[in-house]
Each structure stands twice: as C-alpha cells, then as structure tokens.
Design a protein around this motif. Structure first.
Motif, PDB file in Angstrom:
ATOM      1  N   HIS A  60       7.102  14.716  10.293  1.00  0.00           N
ATOM      2  CA  HIS A  60       6.142  13.617  10.294  1.00  0.00           C
ATOM      3  C   HIS A  60       6.518  12.571   9.242  1.00  0.00           C
ATOM      4  O   HIS A  60       6.473  11.357   9.514  1.00  0.00           O
ATOM      5  N   ILE A  61       6.897  13.023   8.061  1.00  0.00           N
ATOM      6  CA  ILE A  61       7.293  12.104   6.995  1.00  0.00           C
ATOM      7  C   ILE A  61       8.512  11.296   7.412  1.00  0.00           C
ATOM      8  O   ILE A  61       8.571  10.079   7.228  1.00  0.00           O
ATOM      9  N   GLU A  62       9.479  11.979   7.993  1.00  0.00           N
ATOM     10  CA  GLU A  62      10.698  11.310   8.442  1.00  0.00           C
ATOM     11  C   GLU A  62      10.391  10.239   9.480  1.00  0.00           C
ATOM     12  O   GLU A  62      10.919   9.114   9.415  1.00  0.00           O
ATOM     13  N   GLU A  63       9.513  10.560  10.421  1.00  0.00           N
ATOM     14  CA  GLU A  63       9.178   9.612  11.483  1.00  0.00           C
ATOM     15  C   GLU A  63       8.385   8.421  10.949  1.00  0.00           C
ATOM     16  O   GLU A  63       8.654   7.270  11.297  1.00  0.00           O
ATOM     17  N   GLN A  64       7.405   8.687  10.103  1.00  0.00           N
ATOM     18  CA  GLN A  64       6.563   7.603   9.596  1.00  0.00           C
ATOM     19  C   GLN A  64       7.317   6.683   8.648  1.00  0.00           C
ATOM     20  O   GLN A  64       7.015   5.495   8.552  1.00  0.00           O
ATOM     21  N   ALA A  65       8.303   7.243   7.938  1.00  0.00           N
ATOM     22  CA  ALA A  65       9.080   6.433   7.005  1.00  0.00           C
ATOM     23  C   ALA A  65       9.893   5.358   7.714  1.00  0.00           C
ATOM     24  O   ALA A  65      10.286   4.353   7.103  1.00  0.00           O
ATOM     25  N   ILE A  76      11.300   6.877   0.563  1.00  0.00           N
ATOM     26  CA  ILE A  76       9.964   6.346   0.286  1.00  0.00           C
ATOM     27  C   ILE A  76       9.343   6.937  -0.977  1.00  0.00           C
ATOM     28  O   ILE A  76       8.135   6.820  -1.201  1.00  0.00           O
ATOM     29  N   GLU A  77      10.143   7.553  -1.818  1.00  0.00           N
ATOM     30  CA  GLU A  77       9.608   8.272  -2.980  1.00  0.00           C
ATOM     31  C   GLU A  77       8.831   7.373  -3.930  1.00  0.00           C
ATOM     32  O   GLU A  77       7.742   7.750  -4.391  1.00  0.00           O
ATOM     33  N   ASP A  78       9.365   6.201  -4.245  1.00  0.00           N
ATOM     34  CA  ASP A  78       8.765   5.375  -5.285  1.00  0.00           C
ATOM     35  C   ASP A  78       7.337   4.956  -4.972  1.00  0.00           C
ATOM     36  O   ASP A  78       6.485   4.916  -5.863  1.00  0.00           O
ATOM     37  N   ASN A  79       7.071   4.625  -3.713  1.00  0.00           N
ATOM     38  CA  ASN A  79       5.737   4.147  -3.354  1.00  0.00           C
ATOM     39  C   ASN A  79       4.979   5.160  -2.508  1.00  0.00           C
ATOM     40  O   ASN A  79       4.241   4.809  -1.589  1.00  0.00           O
ATOM     41  N   THR A  80       5.153   6.437  -2.821  1.00  0.00           N
ATOM     42  CA  THR A  80       4.384   7.491  -2.163  1.00  0.00           C
ATOM     43  C   THR A  80       3.585   8.264  -3.209  1.00  0.00           C
ATOM     44  O   THR A  80       4.143   8.770  -4.181  1.00  0.00           O
ATOM     45  N   LEU A  81       2.289   8.301  -3.004  1.00  0.00           N
ATOM     46  CA  LEU A  81       1.391   9.062  -3.870  1.00  0.00           C
ATOM     47  C   LEU A  81       1.306  10.492  -3.335  1.00  0.00           C
ATOM     48  O   LEU A  81       0.870  10.707  -2.205  1.00  0.00           O
ATOM     49  N   VAL A  82       1.733  11.446  -4.135  1.00  0.00           N
ATOM     50  CA  VAL A  82       1.661  12.856  -3.757  1.00  0.00           C
ATOM     51  C   VAL A  82       0.628  13.545  -4.635  1.00  0.00           C
ATOM     52  O   VAL A  82       0.671  13.439  -5.870  1.00  0.00           O
ATOM     53  N   VAL A  83      -0.302  14.237  -4.003  1.00  0.00           N
ATOM     54  CA  VAL A  83      -1.305  15.012  -4.715  1.00  0.00           C
ATOM     55  C   VAL A  83      -1.128  16.476  -4.344  1.00  0.00           C
ATOM     56  O   VAL A  83      -0.980  16.814  -3.162  1.00  0.00           O
ATOM     57  N   PRO A  96       1.950   2.032   6.403  1.00  0.00           N
ATOM     58  CA  PRO A  96       1.722   3.098   5.426  1.00  0.00           C
ATOM     59  C   PRO A  96       1.058   4.283   6.117  1.00  0.00           C
ATOM     60  O   PRO A  96       0.365   4.118   7.129  1.00  0.00           O
ATOM     61  N   PHE A  97       1.263   5.481   5.584  1.00  0.00           N
ATOM     62  CA  PHE A  97       0.677   6.653   6.234  1.00  0.00           C
ATOM     63  C   PHE A  97      -0.039   7.546   5.235  1.00  0.00           C
ATOM     64  O   PHE A  97       0.272   7.569   4.039  1.00  0.00           O
ATOM     65  N   PHE A  98      -1.001   8.276   5.753  1.00  0.00           N
ATOM     66  CA  PHE A  98      -1.744   9.286   4.999  1.00  0.00           C
ATOM     67  C   PHE A  98      -1.562  10.618   5.697  1.00  0.00           C
ATOM     68  O   PHE A  98      -1.818  10.746   6.888  1.00  0.00           O
ATOM     69  N   LEU A  99      -1.082  11.611   4.948  1.00  0.00           N
ATOM     70  CA  LEU A  99      -0.913  12.962   5.477  1.00  0.00           C
ATOM     71  C   LEU A  99      -1.741  13.926   4.646  1.00  0.00           C
ATOM     72  O   LEU A  99      -1.544  14.046   3.438  1.00  0.00           O
ATOM     73  N   TYR A 100      -2.676  14.596   5.303  1.00  0.00           N
ATOM     74  CA  TYR A 100      -3.472  15.657   4.676  1.00  0.00           C
ATOM     75  C   TYR A 100      -2.882  16.984   5.140  1.00  0.00           C
ATOM     76  O   TYR A 100      -3.048  17.376   6.289  1.00  0.00           O
ATOM     77  N   LYS A 127       0.830  -1.197   0.000  1.00  0.00           N
ATOM     78  CA  LYS A 127       0.000   0.000   0.000  1.00  0.00           C
ATOM     79  C   LYS A 127       0.868   1.252   0.000  1.00  0.00           C
ATOM     80  O   LYS A 127       1.812   1.363   0.789  1.00  0.00           O
ATOM     81  N   PRO A 128       0.561   2.216  -0.851  1.00  0.00           N
ATOM     82  CA  PRO A 128       1.408   3.411  -0.929  1.00  0.00           C
ATOM     83  C   PRO A 128       1.133   4.382   0.212  1.00  0.00           C
ATOM     84  O   PRO A 128       0.025   4.436   0.755  1.00  0.00           O
ATOM     85  N   ASN A 129       2.140   5.138   0.588  1.00  0.00           N
ATOM     86  CA  ASN A 129       1.896   6.296   1.433  1.00  0.00           C
ATOM     87  C   ASN A 129       1.147   7.321   0.592  1.00  0.00           C
ATOM     88  O   ASN A 129       1.335   7.394  -0.627  1.00  0.00           O
ATOM     89  N   ILE A 130       0.317   8.111   1.222  1.00  0.00           N
ATOM     90  CA  ILE A 130      -0.490   9.095   0.504  1.00  0.00           C
ATOM     91  C   ILE A 130      -0.331  10.453   1.173  1.00  0.00           C
ATOM     92  O   ILE A 130      -0.594  10.603   2.369  1.00  0.00           O
ATOM     93  N   ILE A 131       0.109  11.431   0.395  1.00  0.00           N
ATOM     94  CA  ILE A 131       0.264  12.800   0.892  1.00  0.00           C
ATOM     95  C   ILE A 131      -0.566  13.720   0.012  1.00  0.00           C
ATOM     96  O   ILE A 131      -0.315  13.828  -1.189  1.00  0.00           O
ATOM     97  N   TYR A 132      -1.565  14.355   0.606  1.00  0.00           N
ATOM     98  CA  TYR A 132      -2.485  15.227  -0.124  1.00  0.00           C
ATOM     99  C   TYR A 132      -2.244  16.656   0.330  1.00  0.00           C
ATOM    100  O   TYR A 132      -2.514  17.002   1.480  1.00  0.00           O
ATOM    101  N   VAL A 133      -1.720  17.495  -0.568  1.00  0.00           N
ATOM    102  CA  VAL A 133      -1.417  18.884  -0.245  1.00  0.00           C
ATOM    103  C   VAL A 133      -2.449  19.787  -0.900  1.00  0.00           C
ATOM    104  O   VAL A 133      -2.620  19.766  -2.119  1.00  0.00           O
ATOM    105  N   LEU A 134      -3.121  20.575  -0.075  1.00  0.00           N
ATOM    106  CA  LEU A 134      -4.165  21.476  -0.559  1.00  0.00           C
ATOM    107  C   LEU A 134      -3.733  22.918  -0.345  1.00  0.00           C
ATOM    108  O   LEU A 134      -3.655  23.395   0.793  1.00  0.00           O
ATOM    109  N   ALA A 135      -3.435  23.619  -1.429  1.00  0.00           N
ATOM    110  CA  ALA A 135      -3.149  25.048  -1.341  1.00  0.00           C
ATOM    111  C   ALA A 135      -4.457  25.802  -1.142  1.00  0.00           C
ATOM    112  O   ALA A 135      -5.544  25.274  -1.388  1.00  0.00           O
ATOM    113  N   ASP A 136      -4.353  27.051  -0.732  1.00  0.00           N
ATOM    114  CA  ASP A 136      -5.531  27.846  -0.397  1.00  0.00           C
ATOM    115  C   ASP A 136      -5.587  29.083  -1.301  1.00  0.00           C
ATOM    116  O   ASP A 136      -4.733  29.966  -1.206  1.00  0.00           O
TER     117      ASP A 136
END
Length: 521
Positions: free
Chosen positions: A240-245, A302-309, A250-254, A28-37
């Motif tokens: 957070h990324i460093e610690e979870q890696a 963890i770059e290869d299996n991390t989904l960045v949005v 797997p981790f999800f960061l919003y 399962k990939p890590n998932i990082i969802y970045v929302l600009a404002d």
C-alpha cells in the motif's frame, strides 16, 4: 554587489522552499499510525533499560524522532482504546461502559460520528485501514429477525451470511480502503473482510490449544492462517505504501496489529530468539517488521514528509506469562504497577513514538502527558481542519509538542483512565485519583476479592512523581486534592467533553450505569 547577490539568492530560496516550521504552507504529510496489541511499556527497550527483549528498530524509531514517556491509552483494554483513537472521544461516552466487543458485535461507532479518517478524507487524503478492527460491524444475516448472539461460542455465527457484504464498517467511517478481521485474533469468525466484503466464505471450524497458542473455536476461511495474519498485514501495508507513494495524493494508513496479543504466534524464524518465551519472540518479530515498514517508507522516497506513529492499545496481558517473564528479569510494565485491564499505570501507560523528519528533530523526549484520544485533534491541526464542538470531545492536539516537547504549561488539563470493569481514574499533573478500591481489572486486588470488600478504602490517591508504583494511598491525607479531582471528573462526565467547548450529550443508554454512582451519590 556580492551582498546584494546573496540577499537575492536568500529571498529566492525562501520563496520557493516552505519552511519546515510553517505547517500551513508545507505539503501535507503522509500519516501512518501503527497500533500494537497488548504490548507493554517495558517491552520496548528504549523505554526499559533493563529489558530482556531487544527492540532495535523501535529504538531507532525513537532515536530518529520523539519518544513520549507519559503516554496513555484511554482504556486498559482493546475496543475502548480503538474507539478513542478513531473518534477522539472517551469510550464510556458511548454505549460501551465496560469490557470489549466480540467478533460478532454490532458496530459501536455511528456513521454520523466524525472520525480521524473522515476528516483526513475530507482534507484530500487517501485513507486506509489494515488489521484488527475490533469496533464492531454489522455482518449480513440469513435471518434478520433471529435473536442477536454475543459471539463467544462457535454456534453464535450460524446466522451470518458470509457471502454478502458487511455494513457500518471502516468504509462508512471514512476509509477508502480496508482489509482486516472483525475482532481479536482469538475471536471468531476468522475471516478477512476487504472493502466490506468477506474474501472467502468460511468452510472450516478451527480452534487451537496450548498456553500461548490458544484461540476460540469458530468458522474459518481457508485464506485465514493464524500464524500468517501479522506478516500478512505488514505485507499488505508495504504494498500500500509503495502504491500510494507513486501518487500526488497524501495518504493515511491505520495499521492495527493483532500482535503480540494472543494467540502468541511468532513465525519459525523468531521462535526462541528472545531466550524468554513465545511472547518475547513475538515482540521481537513485531519489532523486525516495524524495521521493514520504515525501510518500505524510505524505499518509496517519502520518509521526510511521512509522520509515523507507533503505540500500543494497552499494557501487556497476563497471557504473556508476566510472572514467568519477571522471574527471568523482564518486566513488561517496567517500574509501574499492574498490566492490561487494570486501572493501575501498567494497564494504560504505553510506549508512544513519533517520527516526522521534516518537522520533528531527532532524539527528542517528552514528559508531557498525552492520551491516544489526541490523534484526531493532531490530524486536524496538521491539515488545518477546525474541529466542531461535537468532534473529538476528548482530544488535544499533540502538534505543538512536536516542536516544544516539554512545555511549561501541560497540554492537557487532565486525563481520564478506564479499566475493563468500567472503573475510573483521573490524572492531573503528578496526582492520580482512582474511583475504586483495587485494580479494577485482572491484577490483585481484583474486583470482588475479599480484601477489596473488607479492608481497602473505596478510592485511591497517588502522587506518581514520588510513588510511580502506586503503593501508598494518600486519600486520607489530602482530602482537598480528592475533592478537586473528583469534582473535575464529574464535570467531564456530565458535560460530555474534557476539552474546552460547548457541552455535548453522552450517548443514550437503556441500562443503569453503576460505575458512576459517585456522580450522583
């Protein structure tokens, strides 16, 4: 013998190495969802070749992954878009029919509703939220029987007990860890809340003036420094990324940024860098921090299996001085009409970039229509979770587009847009039907303008392929198209969903919802 040896080697290799195309067998990939404002479609130089703001790190993110050119938020303002991202449901199905919440608003999302965080947590993920919440939570009160206050005035926060934990916040919606503030960066109270508890009791009242640097007067904690909020959220995310890696989970960061929304506060090193104005500087600063975020992912291995949005919650705000930017040759909405708050394309068409090296090829462009409500179905698809009929009612999985970005058949049947005053539009293919005479927002012609009342037709129909600027209203030439789109919109509203499945109830309300008079004329 040589052929047999090669065959055995091939069988052995394929048996121990999961195919990248086989999502069900892969880790399962890590998932990082970045929302600009409030970042406009044309503020990212990968989208706008004539942009005066250079965003090299976001451009590289697009070059390394998939760039959607026809991505939309479910609303043209903050709170409702966030509601759609978290729940996969259009905000107007909730009690929020127009506008946004304040920093003092009650929780909008019921703890009983499934969220993307609760799904991923159930699927074995560590889930975290860092940033601007703006979905309401329930502050502890000194007097539970005191009348509720909206939160626009400094006195509206007198009844909050900042020494006690909040209720119905990120934790109750599936987040294992949370750190952020309640509303926009210009909305009091200015207090960080970590895992449901204010980090400090505010003991000052702050406000600031200026065209770009303004925020509302209100209680402020000493650890809450407006100029440092965006850098602080990124620093927290890096850690957070460093610690979870380091874990096997797997981790999800919003990561929900408060920038480049007002107050527009580029740090000293970025001031003047865009040669435009503070907004241009702020966008460049966000881009640089995105570069640091990608580096943090790489450094963690963890770059290869991390989904960045990466995307934005709506179009650029007039607070950026859009007119001034355009005079200098920069168009935050690119070729599209309108901006934040509007039903026009500039209000809700946004940059949307996805990178996942293990699954998505580099340099792909998709012209398929997607919506920010689609995240929950995508996360469910990736983790093999089957959505029930009352989950993600307006969410279509984007996962197939990661492999076939331009399918012959569109992923979505249609997409519903919503403006700040609650006006509707529905998009299907090249056609867009708007159920109001003007912008439905802040650009001319505004709701209530004389021209809107006296001269403009009550509805608008545009062919976006031929007329991306929405200049020629075709509603009188194609009545059959108007009827078909209006019928579909009414169906979506009444059935409580826009995806296939059993009809669902919209949230009960105790007031008249005037914006949908067209449903029962």
């Amino acid at each position: 013998m040589k052929i047999i040896t090669l065959l055995i080697s091939f069988i052995t290799f394929t048996s121990i190495t999961p195919l990248k195309n086989d999502i069900k067998k892969a880790k399962k990939p890590n998932i990082i969802y970045v929302l600009a404002d409030d970042m406009g479609y044309g503020d990212v130089s990968a989208y706008n070749t004539k942009s005066k703001i250079q965003t090299p790190h976001l451009d590289q993110l697009a070059a390394d992954g998939l760039m959607f050119t026809d991505a939309h938020t479910s609303s043209s303002v903050c709170t409702p878009t966030r509601y759609g991202i978290i729940t996969g449901r259009y905000n107007w199905r909730s009690t929020l029919k127009s506008g946004v919440l304040t920093g003092n608003s009650k929780a909008l999302i019921s703890p009983k509703r499934t969220t993307v965080a609760s799904i991923l947590k159930q699927q074995g993920y560590h889930t975290a939220f860092i940033g601007k919440w703006h979905l309401g939570w329930d502050w502890a009160l000194k007097d539970e029987n005191a009348p509720a206050k909206k939160g626009w005035d400094a006195k509206d926060f007198d009844n909050i007990d900042f020494s006690k934990p909040i209720k119905n916040g990120p934790k109750e919606l599936g987040f294992d860890y949370s750190y952020g503030h309640s509303g926009s960066l210009d909305m009091a109270p200015y207090v960080y809340v970590e895992n449901g508890m204010p980090t400090q009791v505010p003991d000052t009242v702050s406000s600031r003036g200026g065209k770009f640097h303004w925020w509302r007067k209100g209680p402020t904690s000493r650890d809450f420094i407006h100029e440092d909020v965006t850098p602080n959220f990124f620093r927290k995310s890096f850690k957070h990324i460093e610690e979870q890696a380091k874990t096997d989970q797997p981790f999800f960061l919003y990561l929900a940024l408060p920038s480049p929304h007002t107050p527009i506060l580029p740090t000293d090193e970025w001031q003047g860098k865009s040669n435009l104005n503070p907004y241009g500087d702020f966008v460049m600063m966000v881009d640089d921090y995105m570069g640091q975020l990608i580096k943090a992912i790489k450094d963690a291995g963890i770059e290869d299996n991390t989904l960045v949005v990466f995307t934005s919650d709506n179009g650029c705000s007039p607070a950026a001085d859009i007119k001034g930017l355009e005079e200098l040759g920069h168009y935050p909405s690119d070729k599209y009409r309108g901006h934040k708050a509007d039903i026009f394309e500039g209000g809700h068409r946004v940059p949307f970039i996805v990178k996942w090296p293990d699954y998505i090829k580099k340099g792909i462009v998709s012209n398929d229509i997607i919506c920010t409500t689609d995240f929950i179905a995508t996360a469910a698809d990736i983790t093999n979770y089957k959505l029930s009929d009352n989950e993600g009612e307006d969410s279509y999985s984007m996962l197939p587009l990661f492999k076939k970005p331009n399918p012959k058949k569109p992923t979505r049947e249609a997409t519903v847009h919503h403006s700040i005053n609650g006006s509707f539009a529905i998009r299907q293919g090249d056609w867009k039907l708007t159920m109001c005479p003007g912008s439905g927002g802040w650009s001319y012609p505004k709701p209530g303008d004389k021209e809107v009342i006296e001269t403009l037709p009550e509805i608008q129909l545009y062919n976006l392929k031929n007329d991306p600027r929405e200049t020629t209203n075709l509603q009188d030439r194609y009545p059959e198209k108007v009827t078909a789109l209006k019928t579909l919109l009414i169906k979506y509203i009444k059935e409580g969903r826009s995806t296939p499945g059993t009809p669902q109830p919209n949230d009960a309300i105790s007031f008249i919802w005037k914006q949908i008079d067209f449903v029962n004329p």
